[in-house]
Scaffold this motif. Structure first.
Motif, PDB file in Angstrom:
ATOM      1  N   ASP A 133       0.912  -1.194  -0.017  1.00  0.00           N
ATOM      2  CA  ASP A 133       0.114   0.306  -0.035  1.00  0.00           C
ATOM      3  C   ASP A 133       0.799   1.335  -0.065  1.00  0.00           C
ATOM      4  O   ASP A 133       0.386   2.400   0.325  1.00  0.00           O
ATOM      5  N   THR A 134       2.207   1.143  -0.344  1.00  0.00           N
ATOM      6  CA  THR A 134       3.101   2.292  -0.441  1.00  0.00           C
ATOM      7  C   THR A 134       4.096   1.983  -1.583  1.00  0.00           C
ATOM      8  O   THR A 134       4.366   0.771  -1.912  1.00  0.00           O
ATOM      9  N   ILE A 135       4.505   2.867  -2.324  1.00  0.00           N
ATOM     10  CA  ILE A 135       5.523   2.862  -3.114  1.00  0.00           C
ATOM     11  C   ILE A 135       6.769   3.137  -2.794  1.00  0.00           C
ATOM     12  O   ILE A 135       6.957   4.302  -2.227  1.00  0.00           O
ATOM     13  N   THR A 136       7.952   2.217  -2.521  1.00  0.00           N
ATOM     14  CA  THR A 136       9.090   2.752  -1.861  1.00  0.00           C
ATOM     15  C   THR A 136      10.137   2.882  -3.080  1.00  0.00           C
ATOM     16  O   THR A 136       9.960   2.478  -4.298  1.00  0.00           O
ATOM     17  N   ARG A 137      11.277   3.522  -2.821  1.00  0.00           N
ATOM     18  CA  ARG A 137      12.115   4.003  -3.921  1.00  0.00           C
ATOM     19  C   ARG A 137      12.800   2.621  -4.399  1.00  0.00           C
ATOM     20  O   ARG A 137      13.362   1.850  -3.592  1.00  0.00           O
ATOM     21  N   MET A 138      13.033   2.732  -5.802  1.00  0.00           N
ATOM     22  CA  MET A 138      13.820   1.548  -6.167  1.00  0.00           C
ATOM     23  C   MET A 138      14.753   2.317  -7.161  1.00  0.00           C
ATOM     24  O   MET A 138      14.601   3.062  -8.005  1.00  0.00           O
TER      25      MET A 138
END
Ligand SMILES: [Zn+2]
Length: 370
Positions: free
Chosen positions: A268-273
């Motif tokens: 439910d969150t987008i994390t840094r890639m």
């Protein structure tokens, strides 16, 4: 109209220097959503949908005739219909003119005389062109890796260019310092930019005579086109103009695909890639999108999906399109293999109608091999 924080819900009066919340999160627009559902049908630009934009009727608009781009069949058979919308035919060669026209109109109405913006190419050219049209002084911050043809285009419009060494993030950090004192006409941060890109959705419904295609496919980095599509279709649905929002399908490069990863892992969150290598799709390399929460909401609400493509698959897309007379930049070409993958996954099915957005012209791309 006011700005409202997408995270902590603090509201702010609209001022030229305000582009984010004090908590660091992006802002959304609080606006009157009930507008006359009548278009200015004699207008042959996106200003046809002026009633839906946060621009007062007495405002002088800054326009170069952007929008109302053609939709043509790419591959239409008895069992599938794949259309492409040629948005690279906007005045500076990319769909970013939509956001730039509406944002610069808006900023000019606030009395802004100087702006800064950061870009790896197309957005910089768009903001520079509309600033030239509006007699607004403009400085574009670009990574040193920006293609020469795009830098030439930005310079031709009379904008100052600040070349920043390092990756795309370094450029953003540099412009943010300048934005403490100068209006930041950001295509990623400023919520009025999305009001311009949302007009693609209005046009598609208009061009399909009030009908809604099953799917829309677009390249996604920070998501300014994906979110614009979502805002436009959601608004039309809420206003009763259409019955449903089409499935919004996004394509990211394999080497930088944080949204795809969140979609696949159902987080439910987008994390840094961290970007794991170079990609031909330089226009959509966003390690972490600013409006991640809103993108996830758009995926959920539209029953959307994401996929990724490799550089080989991007080349395949460019060759396929060029073989049909369509010359786009690599970032745009991701939609071709994306379409095939969505078909293989059973997301695009028999008899579905799909529209893919072709976002940027091949004429200013640094990629020359076929
Ligand atoms: Zn906040």
């Amino acid at each position: 109209m006011q700005f409202k924080c997408s995270q902590c819900c603090t509201t702010y009066d609209v001022t030229p220097l305000r582009y984010k919340c004090d908590c660091g999160s992006p802002l959304t627009l609080q606006k009157n959503t009930s507008y006359p559902k009548k278009w200015h049908t004699s207008t042959t630009s996106l200003w046809r949908y002026r009633n839906t934009l946060p621009i007062t009727p007495d405002t002088e608009i800054v326009t170069l005739g952007e929008g109302i781009t053609p939709i043509i069949p790419l591959d239409v058979t008895d069992t599938s219909e794949h259309f492409v919308k040629l948005d690279y035919l906007c005045p500076t060669g990319s769909y970013k003119d939509r956001g730039a026209s509406v944002l610069i109109t808006y900023l000019k109405s606030l009395g802004v005389t100087e702006v800064v913006e950061d870009s790896s190419g197309n957005a910089g050219a768009a903001i520079a062109a509309y600033c030239a049209r509006a007699s607004i002084h403009c400085t574009i911050y670009c990574p040193t890796s920006t293609s020469e043809s795009k830098l030439k285009q930005i310079a031709a419009y009379g904008a100052a260019i600040e070349l920043i060494p390092g990756n795309r993030m370094a450029t953003t950090e540099a412009v943010k310092q300048a934005a403490e004192n100068i209006c930041y006409a950001s295509h990623n941060w400023h919520p009025v930019f999305l009001e311009g890109t949302k007009t693609i959705a209005y046009e598609i419904v208009d061009q399909f005579h009030g009908n809604v295609p099953s799917h829309i496919i677009c390249p996604v980095g920070f998501g300014s086109i994906y979110l614009g599509l979502y805002i436009g279709f959601r608004e039309m649905c809420n206003e009763g103009i259409i019955d449903s929002v089409p499935r919004l399908l996004g394509v990211q490069p394999e080497t930088c695909c944080p949204i795809y990863r969140a979609y696949i892992n159902k987080t439910d969150t987008i994390t840094r890639m961290r970007q794991t290598g170079k990609t031909l799709a330089e226009g959509i390399t966003a390690e972490i999108p600013i409006r991640g929460k809103m993108i996830l909401e758009a995926i959920r609400d539209s029953n959307g999906a994401f996929t990724t493509v490799s550089d080989e698959e991007i080349k395949y897309g460019m060759t396929t399109l060029a073989g049909k007379g369509i010359y786009v930049e690599p970032t745009s070409a991701v939609v071709i293999k994306g379409y095939e993958k969505f078909q293989e996954q059973g997301i695009i099915r028999k008899n579905d109608t799909t529209v893919s957005i072709l976002t940027g012209s091949g004429l200013k791309s640094s990629y020359g091999e076929f």
